[in-house]
Design a protein around this motif. Sequence first.
Motif: not given
Length: 135
Positions: A58-64
């Motif tokens: 939830a928190f790393n995927s958008p950034w990637v």
Amino acid sequence: MWELLAHQVIPTLIIVIFSITLIVRALQQKQRVNQRIQWRKYRKMTIQLLSISALYLAFNSPWVFILFASQYGLPPNITRIYTFYGLYFRNYVIFLFPFVCFGSLSELRDEFKKKFLWCRRQHRVIAEMTMESNT
């Protein structure tokens, strides 16, 4: 590109894939020994691993996704705001991880409720009343 893959994509995927693999391995081990699967014992492990995986996704995927999009041609004026929020929320994984672990351990949760939520209960006092009759 190498830094993006080595420091963002691969660690997130490793955490998710190995967490799911650990659950599958535990279930296969039980079946291989021909023992009945007792879901109460595996429920805690499953909740812990899936909640940790969901936190990272939830928190790393958008950034990637934002980094990939900006690296492969999406204009900077479109990704500027999303990059700021993606970087901000990516750091939440570090702070939310203890709470995810705490929430999945029922023994700690019960102990916390016992010790710290005692002040929320209303204490009822029963007073003794005497009634006199004129008979």
